[in-house]
Design a protein around this motif. Structure first.
Motif, PDB file in Angstrom:
ATOM      1  N   ASP A  70     -24.528  17.226 -52.113  1.00  0.00           N
ATOM      2  CA  ASP A  70     -24.703  16.559 -53.529  1.00  0.00           C
ATOM      3  C   ASP A  70     -25.535  15.284 -53.648  1.00  0.00           C
ATOM      4  N   SER A  71     -26.245  14.766 -52.365  1.00  0.00           N
ATOM      5  CA  SER A  71     -27.044  13.928 -52.419  1.00  0.00           C
ATOM      6  C   SER A  71     -26.539  12.396 -52.749  1.00  0.00           C
ATOM      7  N   VAL A  72     -25.336  12.254 -52.447  1.00  0.00           N
ATOM      8  CA  VAL A  72     -24.490  11.130 -52.935  1.00  0.00           C
ATOM      9  C   VAL A  72     -24.870   9.631 -52.282  1.00  0.00           C
ATOM     10  N   LEU A  73     -25.612   8.894 -53.223  1.00  0.00           N
ATOM     11  CA  LEU A  73     -26.425   7.631 -52.948  1.00  0.00           C
ATOM     12  C   LEU A  73     -25.331   6.308 -52.334  1.00  0.00           C
ATOM     13  N   TRP A  74     -24.111   6.501 -52.971  1.00  0.00           N
ATOM     14  CA  TRP A  74     -23.178   5.443 -52.353  1.00  0.00           C
ATOM     15  C   TRP A  74     -22.711   5.677 -50.987  1.00  0.00           C
ATOM     16  N   TYR A  75     -22.436   7.102 -50.557  1.00  0.00           N
ATOM     17  CA  TYR A  75     -22.050   7.639 -49.188  1.00  0.00           C
ATOM     18  C   TYR A  75     -23.097   6.784 -48.370  1.00  0.00           C
ATOM     19  N   SER A  76     -24.638   6.835 -48.680  1.00  0.00           N
ATOM     20  CA  SER A  76     -25.458   6.310 -47.658  1.00  0.00           C
ATOM     21  C   SER A  76     -25.288   4.989 -47.661  1.00  0.00           C
ATOM     22  N   HIS A  77     -24.987   4.220 -48.681  1.00  0.00           N
ATOM     23  CA  HIS A  77     -24.657   2.637 -48.698  1.00  0.00           C
ATOM     24  C   HIS A  77     -23.732   2.312 -47.837  1.00  0.00           C
ATOM     25  N   PHE A 124     -34.329  10.817 -46.739  1.00  0.00           N
ATOM     26  CA  PHE A 124     -33.931  10.014 -45.640  1.00  0.00           C
ATOM     27  C   PHE A 124     -32.686  10.106 -45.247  1.00  0.00           C
ATOM     28  N   LYS A 125     -31.628  10.846 -45.934  1.00  0.00           N
ATOM     29  CA  LYS A 125     -30.378  11.354 -45.636  1.00  0.00           C
ATOM     30  C   LYS A 125     -30.553  11.965 -44.136  1.00  0.00           C
ATOM     31  N   VAL A 126     -31.577  12.722 -43.912  1.00  0.00           N
ATOM     32  CA  VAL A 126     -31.538  13.545 -42.505  1.00  0.00           C
ATOM     33  C   VAL A 126     -31.651  12.626 -41.361  1.00  0.00           C
ATOM     34  N   PRO A 127     -32.438  11.554 -41.392  1.00  0.00           N
ATOM     35  CA  PRO A 127     -32.387  10.625 -40.297  1.00  0.00           C
ATOM     36  C   PRO A 127     -31.183   9.693 -40.550  1.00  0.00           C
ATOM     37  N   LEU A 128     -30.624   9.573 -41.773  1.00  0.00           N
ATOM     38  CA  LEU A 128     -29.169   8.727 -41.558  1.00  0.00           C
ATOM     39  C   LEU A 128     -28.434   9.427 -41.108  1.00  0.00           C
ATOM     40  N   SER A 129     -28.188  11.048 -41.438  1.00  0.00           N
ATOM     41  CA  SER A 129     -27.004  11.537 -40.766  1.00  0.00           C
ATOM     42  C   SER A 129     -27.234  11.451 -39.265  1.00  0.00           C
ATOM     43  N   LEU A 130     -28.416  11.621 -38.701  1.00  0.00           N
ATOM     44  CA  LEU A 130     -28.514  11.445 -37.173  1.00  0.00           C
ATOM     45  C   LEU A 130     -27.823  10.124 -36.706  1.00  0.00           C
ATOM     46  N   MET A 131     -28.181   9.206 -37.471  1.00  0.00           N
ATOM     47  CA  MET A 131     -27.805   7.631 -37.144  1.00  0.00           C
ATOM     48  C   MET A 131     -26.391   7.810 -37.187  1.00  0.00           C
ATOM     49  N   GLY A 132     -25.824   8.256 -38.166  1.00  0.00           N
ATOM     50  CA  GLY A 132     -24.265   7.988 -38.219  1.00  0.00           C
ATOM     51  C   GLY A 132     -23.673   9.130 -37.366  1.00  0.00           C
ATOM     52  N   ASN A 160     -24.098   9.221 -61.719  1.00  0.00           N
ATOM     53  CA  ASN A 160     -23.968  10.643 -61.379  1.00  0.00           C
ATOM     54  C   ASN A 160     -22.265  10.849 -61.644  1.00  0.00           C
ATOM     55  N   GLU A 161     -21.933  11.574 -62.344  1.00  0.00           N
ATOM     56  CA  GLU A 161     -20.414  12.131 -62.567  1.00  0.00           C
ATOM     57  C   GLU A 161     -20.025  12.697 -61.142  1.00  0.00           C
ATOM     58  N   ALA A 162     -21.098  13.533 -60.895  1.00  0.00           N
ATOM     59  CA  ALA A 162     -20.499  14.594 -59.519  1.00  0.00           C
ATOM     60  C   ALA A 162     -20.419  13.661 -58.211  1.00  0.00           C
ATOM     61  N   TRP A 163     -20.769  12.441 -58.421  1.00  0.00           N
ATOM     62  CA  TRP A 163     -20.540  11.576 -57.300  1.00  0.00           C
ATOM     63  C   TRP A 163     -19.249  10.882 -57.053  1.00  0.00           C
ATOM     64  N   ARG A 164     -18.786  10.906 -58.252  1.00  0.00           N
ATOM     65  CA  ARG A 164     -17.516   9.962 -58.520  1.00  0.00           C
ATOM     66  C   ARG A 164     -15.958  10.840 -57.934  1.00  0.00           C
ATOM     67  N   LYS A 165     -16.288  11.107 -56.667  1.00  0.00           N
ATOM     68  CA  LYS A 165     -15.193  11.588 -55.811  1.00  0.00           C
ATOM     69  C   LYS A 165     -15.243  11.464 -54.681  1.00  0.00           C
ATOM     70  N   THR A 166     -14.119  11.669 -53.781  1.00  0.00           N
ATOM     71  CA  THR A 166     -13.984  11.465 -52.465  1.00  0.00           C
ATOM     72  C   THR A 166     -15.273  12.310 -51.641  1.00  0.00           C
ATOM     73  N   THR A 167     -15.926  11.971 -50.848  1.00  0.00           N
ATOM     74  CA  THR A 167     -17.209  12.618 -50.299  1.00  0.00           C
ATOM     75  C   THR A 167     -17.012  12.565 -48.747  1.00  0.00           C
ATOM     76  N   THR A 168     -17.289  13.782 -48.212  1.00  0.00           N
ATOM     77  CA  THR A 168     -17.635  13.883 -46.723  1.00  0.00           C
ATOM     78  C   THR A 168     -18.997  14.080 -46.348  1.00  0.00           C
ATOM     79  N   PRO A 169     -19.235  14.041 -45.108  1.00  0.00           N
ATOM     80  CA  PRO A 169     -20.604  14.227 -44.568  1.00  0.00           C
ATOM     81  C   PRO A 169     -21.379  15.394 -45.196  1.00  0.00           C
TER      82      PRO A 169
END
Length: 265
Positions: A99-106, A52-60, A84-93
């Motif tokens: 990395d499929s970062v869930l909190w960025y989607s939220h 669902f990150k694919v349509p989410l990116s289009l929306m964003g 996921n430790e890999a998600w505990r960092k500054t994230t870009t689109p």
């Protein structure tokens, strides 16, 4: 060398495949709609999970919240409580999809807001279009697309959505489309082909509306491209028993191993 490695991987995965249970594979030509391969139950709907990150990116991008491949760069905050430790960092689109970062989607869906989020899902004709979330919890803005929640889509519908995206038939700006395509994870294949795709994984639902942590499902959806030719693909695995390796990675790796032979047909 790459082709030999892919073939070896394909053989190993084929031996393991019997344990995976219900698996759909659907591969079609974008321009003609010709079915290259169809195997399994591809009409049955399932949670899209991180696909669902694919349509989410289009929306964003269409809403102007996402700016380009590197902005906004949102910092991780302790209240996100990422497992996921890999998600505990500054994230870009770009790293969000990679990395499929869930909190960025939220963060993105909260920026969109409930009304705009619903309008996009409806306008995209995405699956069953139900973004109400977990039963009785009114949490659709952050949960609708995950595991046993409300939003459901079949492999056939995933292919139809990707077709509308690539044929410029979604109600979004051209810039939004191009920016979203630019951050799709890429996978080089033999003979000049490149696959672009997104994984998604979660747990299968139980009859009481919760999910079964002993049985995963895993998606890999996207397209392969060589010049102007594009081949759409979707693989969905539903495990019959507990498996240790992430289902979406199995779907991705097995399909990438299968694609060279399918593209040669």
């Amino acid at each position: 060398m790459l082709a030999r490695l892919l073939l070896a991987c394909s053989c190993l995965l084929a031996l393991a495949g019997a344990a995976w249970g219900d698996t759909c594979t659907l591969v079609t030509e974008l321009d003609t709609g010709r079915v290259v391969k169809r195997e399994g139950d591809c009409e049955r709907r399932n949670s899209p999970a991180s696909t669902f990150k694919v349509p989410l990116s289009l929306m964003g991008y269409d809403a102007g919240i996402l700016k380009d491949e590197d902005e906004p760069a949102w910092p991780y905050r302790p209240e996100y409580k990422s497992w996921n430790e890999a998600w505990r960092k500054t994230t870009t689109p770009r790293s969000w999809l990679k990395d499929s970062v869930l909190w960025y989607s939220h963060v993105l869906t909260r920026e969109l807001g409930e009304d705009r989020f619903k309008r996009y899902v409806e306008a995209f004709g995405y699956g069953n279009r139900d973004v109400s979330g977990d039963r009785g919890k009114a949490n659709g803005l952050t949960r609708a697309w995950l595991s046993a929640s409300s939003l459901q889509i079949s492999p056939v519908e995933q292919i139809a959505f990707l077709s509308r995206l690539l044929k410029r038939k979604l109600p979004i700006s051209g810039k939004a489309r191009e920016m979203a395509l630019a951050i799709m994870p890429a996978f080089p294949l033999p003979d000049g082909w490149t696959a672009y795709g997104k994984t998604g994984t979660g747990f299968q639902p139980l009859q009481n509306g919760t999910f079964d942590r002993s049985r995963q499902f895993g998606w890999f959806i996207g397209w392969a491209q060589k010049g102007e030719r594009k081949i759409l693909f979707a693989r969905l695995i539903r495990d019959e028993r507990k498996e240790n390796f992430v289902a979406s990675f199995r779907a991705r790796d097995s399909l990438l191993a299968d694609l060279p032979a399918l593209l040669a047909e």
